[in-house]
Structures are given as C-alpha cells and as structure tokens.
Design a protein around this motif. Structure first.
Motif, PDB file in Angstrom:
ATOM      1  N   ASP A 106      -4.443   3.698   7.309  1.00 19.22           N
ATOM      2  CA  ASP A 106      -5.055   2.414   7.992  1.00 19.22           C
ATOM      3  C   ASP A 106      -6.546   2.364   8.644  1.00 19.22           C
ATOM      4  OD1 ASP A 106      -3.133   1.040   8.212  1.00 19.22           O
ATOM      5  OD2 ASP A 106      -2.663   1.239  10.160  1.00 19.22           O
ATOM      6  N   VAL A 127       1.117  -1.180   0.309  1.00 19.42           N
ATOM      7  CA  VAL A 127       0.258  -0.163   0.163  1.00 19.42           C
ATOM      8  C   VAL A 127       0.681   1.362   0.057  1.00 19.42           C
ATOM      9  CG1 VAL A 127      -2.536   1.465   1.619  1.00 19.42           C
ATOM     10  CG2 VAL A 127      -1.863  -0.878   1.338  1.00 19.42           C
ATOM     11  N   VAL A 155      -4.020  -5.725  17.124  1.00 17.48           N
ATOM     12  CA  VAL A 155      -2.077  -5.737  16.378  1.00 17.48           C
ATOM     13  C   VAL A 155      -1.576  -6.631  18.225  1.00 17.48           C
ATOM     14  CG1 VAL A 155       0.449  -4.434  16.593  1.00 17.48           C
ATOM     15  CG2 VAL A 155      -2.008  -3.839  15.301  1.00 17.48           C
ATOM     16  N   PHE A 168       7.154  -8.623  10.160  1.00 12.63           N
ATOM     17  CA  PHE A 168       7.513  -7.849  10.710  1.00 12.63           C
ATOM     18  C   PHE A 168       7.869  -8.686  12.689  1.00 12.63           C
ATOM     19  CE2 PHE A 168       9.390  -3.212  10.423  1.00 12.63           C
ATOM     20  CZ  PHE A 168      10.487  -3.349  11.840  1.00 12.63           C
ATOM     21  N   TYR A 201      -7.059 -12.235  10.129  1.00 13.99           N
ATOM     22  CA  TYR A 201      -5.621 -13.028   9.694  1.00 13.99           C
ATOM     23  C   TYR A 201      -6.380 -14.412   9.312  1.00 13.99           C
ATOM     24  CZ  TYR A 201      -3.262  -9.172  11.566  1.00 13.99           C
ATOM     25  OH  TYR A 201      -2.780  -7.948  11.722  1.00 13.99           O
ATOM     26  N   VAL A 227       4.396  -0.268  16.459  1.00  9.90           N
ATOM     27  CA  VAL A 227       1.896  -0.204  16.805  1.00  9.90           C
ATOM     28  C   VAL A 227       2.118   0.744  16.699  1.00  9.90           C
ATOM     29  CG1 VAL A 227       0.236  -0.858  17.997  1.00  9.90           C
ATOM     30  CG2 VAL A 227       2.644  -1.971  18.642  1.00  9.90           C
ATOM     31  N   PHE A 228       1.123   1.320  14.918  1.00  8.93           N
ATOM     32  CA  PHE A 228       0.740   1.907  14.823  1.00  8.93           C
ATOM     33  C   PHE A 228      -0.571   2.619  15.243  1.00  8.93           C
ATOM     34  CE2 PHE A 228       4.090   2.521  11.768  1.00  8.93           C
ATOM     35  CZ  PHE A 228       4.428   1.340  11.193  1.00  8.93           C
ATOM     36  N   ASN A 256       6.351  -4.775   5.604  1.00  6.18           N
ATOM     37  CA  ASN A 256       5.537  -3.266   5.498  1.00  6.18           C
ATOM     38  C   ASN A 256       4.371  -3.937   6.539  1.00  6.18           C
ATOM     39  OD1 ASN A 256       6.394  -0.840   3.391  1.00  6.18           O
ATOM     40  ND2 ASN A 256       5.582  -2.750   1.895  1.00  6.18           N
ATOM     41  N   ASN A 257       3.893  -5.602   6.179  1.00  4.68           N
ATOM     42  CA  ASN A 257       3.198  -5.776   6.922  1.00  4.68           C
ATOM     43  C   ASN A 257       3.802  -6.321   8.314  1.00  4.68           C
ATOM     44  OD1 ASN A 257       2.139  -7.397   3.657  1.00  4.68           O
ATOM     45  ND2 ASN A 257       1.578  -5.390   4.790  1.00  4.68           N
ATOM     46  N   LEU A 258       3.030  -6.412   9.467  1.00  8.80           N
ATOM     47  CA  LEU A 258       2.370  -6.766  10.900  1.00  8.80           C
ATOM     48  C   LEU A 258       3.435  -7.648  11.177  1.00  8.80           C
ATOM     49  CD1 LEU A 258       1.422  -5.784  13.400  1.00  8.80           C
ATOM     50  CD2 LEU A 258      -0.299  -7.119  13.461  1.00  8.80           C
ATOM     51  N   TYR A 309      -2.779   0.882  -5.128  1.00 10.25           N
ATOM     52  CA  TYR A 309      -2.916  -0.173  -4.965  1.00 10.25           C
ATOM     53  C   TYR A 309      -4.250  -0.706  -4.911  1.00 10.25           C
ATOM     54  CZ  TYR A 309      -2.854  -4.819  -3.094  1.00 10.25           C
ATOM     55  OH  TYR A 309      -3.375  -6.748  -3.333  1.00 10.25           O
ATOM     56  N   ARG A 332      -1.462   4.958  11.194  1.00  7.10           N
ATOM     57  CA  ARG A 332       0.148   4.968   9.889  1.00  7.10           C
ATOM     58  C   ARG A 332      -1.644   5.845   9.221  1.00  7.10           C
ATOM     59  NH1 ARG A 332       1.430  -0.686   7.693  1.00  7.10           N
ATOM     60  NH2 ARG A 332      -1.344  -1.003   7.602  1.00  7.10           N
ATOM     61  N   LEU A 381       9.028  -4.016  17.622  1.00 16.29           N
ATOM     62  CA  LEU A 381       7.647  -2.955  16.362  1.00 16.29           C
ATOM     63  C   LEU A 381       7.420  -2.406  16.780  1.00 16.29           C
ATOM     64  CD1 LEU A 381       5.536  -4.241  14.720  1.00 16.29           C
ATOM     65  CD2 LEU A 381       4.158  -5.330  16.736  1.00 16.29           C
ATOM     66  N   SER A 424      -8.357  -7.928  -3.750  1.00 16.65           N
ATOM     67  CA  SER A 424      -7.550  -7.843  -2.397  1.00 16.65           C
ATOM     68  C   SER A 424      -9.076  -6.991  -1.383  1.00 16.65           C
ATOM     69  CB  SER A 424      -6.540  -6.932  -2.508  1.00 16.65           C
ATOM     70  OG  SER A 424      -6.439  -6.457  -0.493  1.00 16.65           O
ATOM     71  N   THR A 481      -8.646  -5.250  -0.129  1.00 15.71           N
ATOM     72  CA  THR A 481      -7.619  -3.606   0.083  1.00 15.71           C
ATOM     73  C   THR A 481      -9.278  -2.132  -0.535  1.00 15.71           C
ATOM     74  OG1 THR A 481      -6.076  -4.145   0.055  1.00 15.71           O
ATOM     75  CG2 THR A 481      -6.431  -1.548  -0.277  1.00 15.71           C
ATOM     76  N   ARG A 526      -7.552  -7.242  12.351  1.00 19.57           N
ATOM     77  CA  ARG A 526      -7.209  -7.264  11.147  1.00 19.57           C
ATOM     78  C   ARG A 526      -7.985  -9.041  11.075  1.00 19.57           C
ATOM     79  NH1 ARG A 526      -6.599  -2.822  10.423  1.00 19.57           N
ATOM     80  NH2 ARG A 526      -5.982  -0.805   9.093  1.00 19.57           N
TER      81      ARG A 526
HETATM   82  C1  WQD Z   1      -2.385  -4.312   9.723  1.00 18.06           C
HETATM   83  C2  WQD Z   1      -2.591  -4.161  11.280  1.00 18.06           C
HETATM   84  C3  WQD Z   1      -1.399  -1.426  10.874  1.00 18.06           C
HETATM   85  C4  WQD Z   1       2.717  -3.074  10.343  1.00 18.06           C
HETATM   86  C5  WQD Z   1      -2.409  -5.186   4.347  1.00 18.06           C
HETATM   87  C6  WQD Z   1      -2.229  -4.269   2.694  1.00 18.06           C
HETATM   88  C7  WQD Z   1      -2.780  -5.621   1.637  1.00 18.06           C
HETATM   89  C8  WQD Z   1      -3.620  -6.696   1.826  1.00 18.06           C
HETATM   90  C9  WQD Z   1      -3.286  -7.427   3.375  1.00 18.06           C
HETATM   91  C10 WQD Z   1      -2.737  -7.486   0.332  1.00 18.06           C
HETATM   92  C11 WQD Z   1      -2.493  -2.631  11.019  1.00 18.06           C
HETATM   93  C12 WQD Z   1      -0.876  -2.464  12.213  1.00 18.06           C
HETATM   94  C13 WQD Z   1       1.290  -2.945  10.705  1.00 18.06           C
HETATM   95  C14 WQD Z   1       4.041  -2.841  11.588  1.00 18.06           C
HETATM   96  C15 WQD Z   1       1.371  -2.410  12.887  1.00 18.06           C
HETATM   97  N1  WQD Z   1      -2.680  -7.268   1.589  1.00 18.06           N
HETATM   98  N2  WQD Z   1       0.454  -1.949  11.493  1.00 18.06           N
HETATM   99  N3  WQD Z   1       3.020  -2.032  12.870  1.00 18.06           N
HETATM  100  O1  WQD Z   1      -2.481  -2.814   6.486  1.00 18.06           O
HETATM  101  O2  WQD Z   1      -4.046  -4.654   7.231  1.00 18.06           O
HETATM  102  O3  WQD Z   1      -3.277  -4.723   5.004  1.00 18.06           O
HETATM  103  O4  WQD Z   1      -1.745  -6.056   3.953  1.00 18.06           O
HETATM  104  O5  WQD Z   1      -4.210  -7.272  -0.379  1.00 18.06           O
HETATM  105  O6  WQD Z   1      -1.155  -5.224   1.092  1.00 18.06           O
HETATM  106  O7  WQD Z   1      -4.378  -4.038   2.862  1.00 18.06           O
HETATM  107  O8  WQD Z   1      -2.161  -5.309   6.443  1.00 18.06           O
HETATM  108  O9  WQD Z   1      -0.018  -6.047   8.243  1.00 18.06           O
HETATM  109  O10 WQD Z   1       0.400  -4.397   6.829  1.00 18.06           O
HETATM  110  O11 WQD Z   1      -1.618  -4.171   9.261  1.00 18.06           O
HETATM  111  O12 WQD Z   1       0.897  -1.955  13.832  1.00 18.06           O
HETATM  112  O13 WQD Z   1       4.955  -2.520  11.828  1.00 18.06           O
HETATM  113  O14 WQD Z   1      -1.058  -4.161  11.936  1.00 18.06           O
HETATM  114  O15 WQD Z   1      -1.533  -0.154  11.478  1.00 18.06           O
HETATM  115  O16 WQD Z   1      -3.583  -2.160  11.846  1.00 18.06           O
HETATM  116  P1  WQD Z   1      -2.682  -3.919   6.302  1.00 18.06           P
HETATM  117  P2  WQD Z   1      -0.829  -4.628   7.736  1.00 18.06           P
END
Ligand code: WQD
Length: 373
Positions: A327, A106, A301, A234, A264, A248-249, A229-231, A170, A324, A246, A144, A146, A262
C-alpha cells in the motif's frame, strides 16, 4: 455509430461502459469468459438500455445484432479470429476495441505472477495481433494507476508524466501491455502522454484510479468473487450484513486522519470517460493518448466509512490493523489532461458513490449469484 468489440464487457467496468455505449447508439459485440463476471450483468444492461441481448458463438451463427455476447477467452486466437472474420462477413466489421478483459487483484497477482502475465500480457498481445491482421487499429486500453507504484510526495496529485514504477505483478503486467501498445504506435520510449502514432494506430491508455459505486438504478454494480480485496465493496458488504466488520489497514499513515487516501471515481464517470476517449480516437488522426481517469480529490478510509454510514444509516464496525504490504499512503490523480483532451471530468461525489453503491448492495446482497453469506 460504430461496431465495437468489448472484451471483458460483463465485468464491473465493462458492464457499465456497455450501457453508456448502447445509449450512445453503438453496436456491441462482447467477449467474456465469466472468470470474474456474470452474464446476468449484461442481461440487466439490455433491460436498462432497451436493447435485446443475443448470445452467440465466436463464428456468430446468427445475424449480428446491436448487442451480442460471446463466451470466450481473450487468449483464444481462433475465437478472436472468428469474431473479426464473422463481423466482417455480416458487413459490420469491428471498427474499434475497448479492452477490459484481464486480472486485477494486486494481492492475487503476487501469488500468481505467471497467470497475471499470461492473461494481461499474452492476452493483450493476441488481441492486438488479431486486430492488426483484420486492419482494426483503434483501441481503448484498460490501464491502472497501479503503474505509479509509490508516488513521490511531490508528484501528488499524480500527472501522467510521473515515474512508472509498478510494485507488484499486476502493475508490471499493465506496464508491459502499455509498452506493447507504445511499440505498435511507433512511440517506444517516448513518455509524452499525447503523441502522433504510426501505422494508423489510434490508442488510448486509460489509467484508472479507484473505480467504485454502481449504476443509480441498483441493477448493475460491483460483484467481486469471494472476500473483496478492495475497500468499497467490503464496506457495502459490511453495511448489508454480509461481513461482520471492516479491517482498516493502518491508521499511522502520513495523512490527515492516519488512514490511506485514494481517488475514488464513480463507475458511471469512468464509463463516460471511456465513451469520450473512444469518440476522441474515432474522430482524430492516429495517435497514442495516455490519460489518468480520476476525480483529483482524495478520501481516506475513514472518510468512506463515515460517508457510507451517513448514506446507509447503518454502523460500519471496523478495527485498526497493521498496514497492508504494497500500500501507499496517498494516491490521487491529476485529471487535467483528460479534461483538456476529452472535455471530460468526474461529475459525481463521494456521497453519490455511496448512495448508488448502497442501492446496488441493498437490492443485491449476494451480487448477481446466489453466493452464500
Ligand atoms: C483502498 C484503501 C487500503 C481494503 C486497488 C488496486 C487496483 C486498482 C484500484 C484497478 C487503501 C484500504 C482496503 C480493506 C482497508 N484497480 N483498505 N481495508 O489498493 O488503492 O487499489 O484498486 O486497477 O485493483 O491497485 O484499492 O480498495 O484495495 O484500498 O483499509 O479491507 O483502503 O489500505 O488505503 P487500492 P483498495
């Protein structure tokens, strides 16, 4: 079983889906440019499936084996034409395509909108043009959640009929590709998630929520380029000592513990969902299917942090930072339609996700490559 073309098959979702499809007896021709993946993933898939992997050129110089990998760009029309033509020449025409190839970060999409529209939209358009020319009209498309943007609270859990309101390039590029598929199916402007299509097209648009985890063997898993980029990746990199802490946003979201919630979904559940969607299309009349693939369960999270700490027996140091941009507070699927249409539901829990994701990261602290810490 079917001869399939898997675009982006060396990636996180693609490699796990290739394994499930090989185990189901399908023949796979994989196209990948390795811009965000490694061929090692498919060498390991071959090991797990007990099927040798053949590397070839788009014109397929050798015979077409059960598992063939070709390096190439989804936007390369000559490469696409060569694949369909060669497969046909070997008497194994491509019967269906699972289209994973695309860009999916994203934040990166906000910085590079032209690149995202080129790969995700022009790439899809060129693939569909080649499919149409070669009379291959069955496709499973990697879409997605998204697309839903900021879901309205009364639309959570999110059904397929929720408003489509992408909030980043995206999501907009995935929406455009979905619209192209609807146009092909003669379903332009019709929002129904299940409908008859014209022109013989059988199309499934699968909207993933948050794909995470790894195959339980620990041999294949998620290997993002650079800083994740993703939780989930990481968190596993913090647990294995590759990242110090980590971020936490936000802990001021309207959620039970204030952190983002989310849906998962274990990558093996997602791979099996693709198998079921493909089989449904192959055994049905021309139709356009649009399905959410998620668990229907939300996790915050801090829920994920706690689950990974319990699984790994490692502390996950973390600090709270501002929200972030882009979000949403809560994004959770209503998975009812996929259960009805595919007789498929997620089988694996957050604990299973953490167990398998940790096994992968422990055995592969630097993913598939020799990336530095
Ligand atoms: C999840 C939660 C963040 C990272 C993305 C994209 C897209 C989709 C799924 C394919 C949120 C929090 C994250 C960090 C945090 N995939 N976070 N610290 O944004 O829900 O969706 O992945 O289409 O790629 O839309 O996933 O894993 O980035 O975030 O606190 O270092 O974790 O704020 O609440 P997201 P994410």
């Amino acid at each position: 079983m079917a001869q399939l073309l898997i675009t982006g098959g060396a990636g996180f979702l693609g490699s796990h889906t290739c394994l499930v499809l090989l185990e189901a007896g399908h023949q796979l021709l994989v196209l990948d440019d390795f811009s965000n993946s490694s061929a090692i993933s498919l060498e390991r898939v071959a090991e797990l499936a007990g099927v040798p992997l053949q590397r070839d050129q788009p014109t397929l110089k050798a015979t077409l084996e059960a598992f063939t990998l070709v390096e190439g760009d989804i936007r390369d029309t000559q490469c696409l034409d060569a694949l369909f033509t060669s497969a046909k020449a070997f008497g194994q025409p491509i019967e269906a395509v699972i289209h994973f190839a695309g860009l999916k970060a994203v934040g990166e999409s906000v910085q590079q909108p032209l690149r995202y529209w080129d790969v995700n939209v022009v790439g899809t358009q060129r693939l569909l043009t080649a499919m149409n020319f070669h009379h291959c009209r069955t496709i499973v498309f990697s879409s997605s959640a998204t697309l839903y943007g900021y879901p309205h609270p009364n639309q959570i859990p999110i059904p397929e009929t929720a408003p489509i309101q992408p909030i980043n390039p995206y999501g907009a590029s995935k929406h455009a590709a979905e619209a192209l598929l609807a146009d092909l199916a003669g379903c332009s402007g019709k929002p129904e998630p299940i409908q008859a299509s014209s022109g013989g097209w059988r199309i499934a648009r699968l909207r993933y929520f948050n794909p995470v985890g790894a195959h339980p063997s620990g041999r294949i898993g998620e290997d993002p380029n650079g800083i994740p980029n993703n939780l989930f990746p990481f968190i596993t990199q913090v647990a294995v000592g590759r990242r110090p802490e980590l971020t936490v946003f936000g802990d001021d979201w309207p959620t039970p513990d204030g952190t983002g919630v989310r849906d998962y979904i274990h990558v093996m559940d997602l791979a099996e969902g693709h198998r079921e969607a493909l089989h449904s299309l192959l055994n049905s009349d021309p139709q356009l299917l649009t399905l959410n693939l998620g668990s229907g369960q939300g996790a915050s999270v801090l829920d994920v942090v706690k689950a990974m700490e319990a699984t790994s027996q490692r502390a996950i140091p973390h600090r709270i930072a501002p929200r972030r941009p882009g979000d949403a507070a809560i994004t959770v699927a209503n998975p009812t339609l996929a259960a009805q249409q595919l007789h498929w539901r997620t089988q694996r829990s957050l604990t299973d996700i953490c167990r398998d994701g940790w096994a992968w990261q422990q055995d592969n602290p630097n993913g598939y490559g020799e990336a530095c810490l």
